[in-house]
Design a protein around this motif. Sequence first.
Motif, PDB file in Angstrom:
ATOM      1  N   PRO A 146       0.812  -1.222   0.000  1.00  0.00           N
ATOM      2  CA  PRO A 146       0.000   0.000   0.000  1.00  0.00           C
ATOM      3  C   PRO A 146       0.843   1.269   0.000  1.00  0.00           C
ATOM      4  CG  PRO A 146      -0.768  -1.534   1.666  1.00  0.00           C
ATOM      5  CD  PRO A 146       0.445  -2.138   1.069  1.00  0.00           C
ATOM      6  N   VAL A 147       2.011   1.197   0.634  1.00  0.00           N
ATOM      7  CA  VAL A 147       2.847   2.398   0.698  1.00  0.00           C
ATOM      8  C   VAL A 147       3.201   2.867  -0.708  1.00  0.00           C
ATOM      9  CG1 VAL A 147       5.048   3.319   1.487  1.00  0.00           C
ATOM     10  CG2 VAL A 147       3.785   1.754   2.925  1.00  0.00           C
TER      11      VAL A 147
ATOM     12  N   ILE B  19       0.322   4.745  -2.237  1.00  0.00           N
ATOM     13  CA  ILE B  19       0.118   6.053  -1.605  1.00  0.00           C
ATOM     14  C   ILE B  19       1.214   7.021  -2.021  1.00  0.00           C
ATOM     15  CG2 ILE B  19       0.135   7.218   0.630  1.00  0.00           C
ATOM     16  CD1 ILE B  19      -1.336   4.529   1.522  1.00  0.00           C
TER      17      ILE B  19
ATOM     18  N   GLY C  58       0.252   8.149  -5.353  1.00  0.00           N
ATOM     19  CA  GLY C  58      -0.817   9.144  -5.212  1.00  0.00           C
ATOM     20  C   GLY C  58      -0.250  10.497  -4.825  1.00  0.00           C
TER      21      GLY C  58
ATOM     22  N   ASN D  20      -5.579   7.027  -3.612  1.00  0.00           N
ATOM     23  CA  ASN D  20      -5.440   6.944  -2.157  1.00  0.00           C
ATOM     24  C   ASN D  20      -6.601   6.187  -1.541  1.00  0.00           C
ATOM     25  OD1 ASN D  20      -3.160   7.974  -1.153  1.00  0.00           O
ATOM     26  ND2 ASN D  20      -4.034   9.868  -0.394  1.00  0.00           N
TER      27      ASN D  20
ATOM     28  N   PHE E 242      -6.368   2.539   0.314  1.00  0.00           N
ATOM     29  CA  PHE E 242      -6.740   2.393   1.733  1.00  0.00           C
ATOM     30  C   PHE E 242      -7.873   1.379   1.876  1.00  0.00           C
ATOM     31  CE2 PHE E 242      -4.961   6.802   2.553  1.00  0.00           C
ATOM     32  CZ  PHE E 242      -3.902   6.336   3.301  1.00  0.00           C
TER      33      PHE E 242
ATOM     34  N   TYR F 213      -8.175  15.359  -0.649  1.00  0.00           N
ATOM     35  CA  TYR F 213      -6.937  14.673  -0.325  1.00  0.00           C
ATOM     36  C   TYR F 213      -6.834  14.498   1.191  1.00  0.00           C
ATOM     37  CZ  TYR F 213      -2.154  13.200  -1.278  1.00  0.00           C
ATOM     38  OH  TYR F 213      -1.004  12.466  -1.409  1.00  0.00           O
TER      39      TYR F 213
ATOM     40  N   SER G  88      -9.129  11.754   2.167  1.00  0.00           N
ATOM     41  CA  SER G  88      -8.630  10.409   1.876  1.00  0.00           C
ATOM     42  C   SER G  88      -7.676   9.958   2.978  1.00  0.00           C
ATOM     43  CB  SER G  88      -7.970  10.375   0.501  1.00  0.00           C
ATOM     44  OG  SER G  88      -6.706  10.970   0.543  1.00  0.00           O
ATOM     45  N   PHE G  89      -6.914  10.891   3.555  1.00  0.00           N
ATOM     46  CA  PHE G  89      -6.036  10.495   4.667  1.00  0.00           C
ATOM     47  C   PHE G  89      -6.837  10.282   5.946  1.00  0.00           C
ATOM     48  CE2 PHE G  89      -2.582  12.058   1.999  1.00  0.00           C
ATOM     49  CZ  PHE G  89      -1.749  10.973   2.110  1.00  0.00           C
TER      50      PHE G  89
ATOM     51  N   TYR H 168      -9.670   8.927   5.965  1.00  0.00           N
ATOM     52  CA  TYR H 168     -10.097   7.539   5.792  1.00  0.00           C
ATOM     53  C   TYR H 168      -8.935   6.587   6.029  1.00  0.00           C
ATOM     54  CZ  TYR H 168     -11.762   3.327   3.474  1.00  0.00           C
ATOM     55  OH  TYR H 168     -12.103   2.041   3.205  1.00  0.00           O
ATOM     56  N   GLY H 169      -7.744   6.962   5.575  1.00  0.00           N
ATOM     57  CA  GLY H 169      -6.583   6.106   5.754  1.00  0.00           C
ATOM     58  C   GLY H 169      -6.220   5.914   7.216  1.00  0.00           C
TER      59      GLY H 169
ATOM     60  N   ILE I 128       0.084   1.936   7.871  1.00  0.00           N
ATOM     61  CA  ILE I 128       0.820   2.806   6.947  1.00  0.00           C
ATOM     62  C   ILE I 128       1.053   4.150   7.620  1.00  0.00           C
ATOM     63  CG2 ILE I 128       0.854   3.796   4.649  1.00  0.00           C
ATOM     64  CD1 ILE I 128      -1.465   1.904   4.015  1.00  0.00           C
TER      65      ILE I 128
END
Lengths: 100, 500
Positions: free
Chosen positions: A4-5, A8, A11, A45, A49, B174, B177-178, B180-181, B199
């Motif tokens: 996943p990294v 991202i 992205g 992204n 996720f 953006y 989205s983080f 959510y991450g 992550i």
Amino acid sequence: MIDPVHSIALGAAMFCIGMLGFLIRRNLIVIFMSIELMLNAVNLNLVSFAHQFQSPHGQVFALFVITVAAAEAATGLAILIALYRVSRAVNADEASAMKW
Amino acid sequence: MQIPPIDFTAVYPEVIVALVGLLVLAVDIFIKPQRKTSLSAIALVGLVLAFLTTMLIWDRNETAFSGMVAVDSYAQFFKLIFIFSAALTVLISPRYLSLNNISVGEYLELVLFCTVGMMVMASANDLVTIYIGLELMAISIYLMAGFQRDNPRSCEASMKYFLLGSFASALLLYGMSFFYGITGTTSLQGFTLSPNSNIIDSEVMTRLPLVLMTVGFAFKIAAVPFHMWTPDVYEGAPTPLTAFMSVGPKVAAFAVIMRVYMKTFGALVPDWVQMFTLLSILTMIYGNVVAVAQKSMKRMLAYSSIAHAGYLLIGIVSAGTATEMTGGKAMSATFASESMMSVMVYLFAYMFMNLGTFAVVISLGRADNPRDSLADYAGLAKRRPLTALLMTILLLSLMGFPGTFGFIGKFYIFKAAIVTGNLTLAVVGVLMSVVAAFYYVRVVLYMYMREPEGEVLAEGDAISSTMYAIVVTTMFTLLFGVAPGFIIDMARYTIERMLA
């Protein structure tokens, strides 16, 4: 299996390229494309996720983003054509009738 | 797999306004051009219905649509502001539309859809809902700003707003989205400081959604340094829409900010208090100082609306500081809800006085000349005594003169800042209010003391729907300025239930 990294990081790179394009380029159509690039970075992204969490939320969100981005692009092009008709401008610098 | 029940009663106001928007668009095709005013009547009836249904669900306190939508008094309070501002916009528009040959049907439809977007934002309980509401609102406004297709200024305003607006929403997304991450959910209740993801696990990364989302919202409320679009867009857009967009999106963004930052980002209060303090100071100073230099009324009001966003941010900062305060949890909760109450009251006041002021600007415009420069206001008191009087009251209210609704809003905001120890903000706010007094009073002086230059057009206080809107807004400004208890109690009640 892609980590996943990596997605991202990709992205983030896409988002930065889009942002730079938005700030540096002067052609309005290229600026549109830059915004689309930023939105696609967001989608990437969200989807990566979502894959990591194994939950559908992110993918649904990405679908919504794609839909709205399409509406936004349609609006933007319509505005661009209207602007081109009245002022023959496709560069951001030429649209400067109003300044403080 | 089970599909959750759909409770349409929870979103009746939104549904009604959206349907009326479609109805207006459909009727517009079949109706004769000379009877277009009936479209405004349809829109107004729809807004009244939306008002009634909002009151109907006023007391509910739950979430609907699997937690996507919050049905609480807090959302209903803001829906009332949006319905009022849309109704006033419908009232102030006909004169301007007929002068500039703008088609009524599509115009009203966009106003109504924009209202739906703002209502969705106010009741959003999920990032997806916030985003959809925000974009519905924003896209409608991009189009409305460019409504005068043959006017280069209007097109340019539309373009500028579109580019900067979509840039801002990309940043916001953006950040989302983080969000959510970090949390693994898009629900506003889900934010934690201990990330679910392997992550994102550093301290810095948990701040990323906060910073990006703050930038996105700061664009919408036009806080300095994210205000660049405001003056140009306000100047180029058709004036009734300038009135609408100076109120609606700002109020909607504040509705979202208060819900998201107080509830969701509650654990990050020290971080966002710092950001908002800086934004608030910059916004107040820049907005007020630059407004002094403006010759055009529309541009002056644009900068004044930037300045008002600065005052409103004081209330947000106070609410944040209050939750940080140690010693007596009950006490700090009271301070927090009082600070947020002050913001809500100020937004209500801002809606009336700003729409009223813009209505006056519209009522002066003519087909060949918008007449929005300061010089056009010289000697207005002789030509149109009633308009000049009402304009004076509205400007005094914007200034924060005692006895007007604007004073009540400012009073509670500054009180909240002082009680929570944000003395710097309070001092800057009061000093900048003095600067603001200069450019508001200057208009009053022009109206009453100056003789007009050049030939004077014969005109009087003509009766029109614009005039009704001016009278109504002034009445409310004075009424709530003298007896604000009703609004204050209402805001206090909704905010206490939201924070509980």
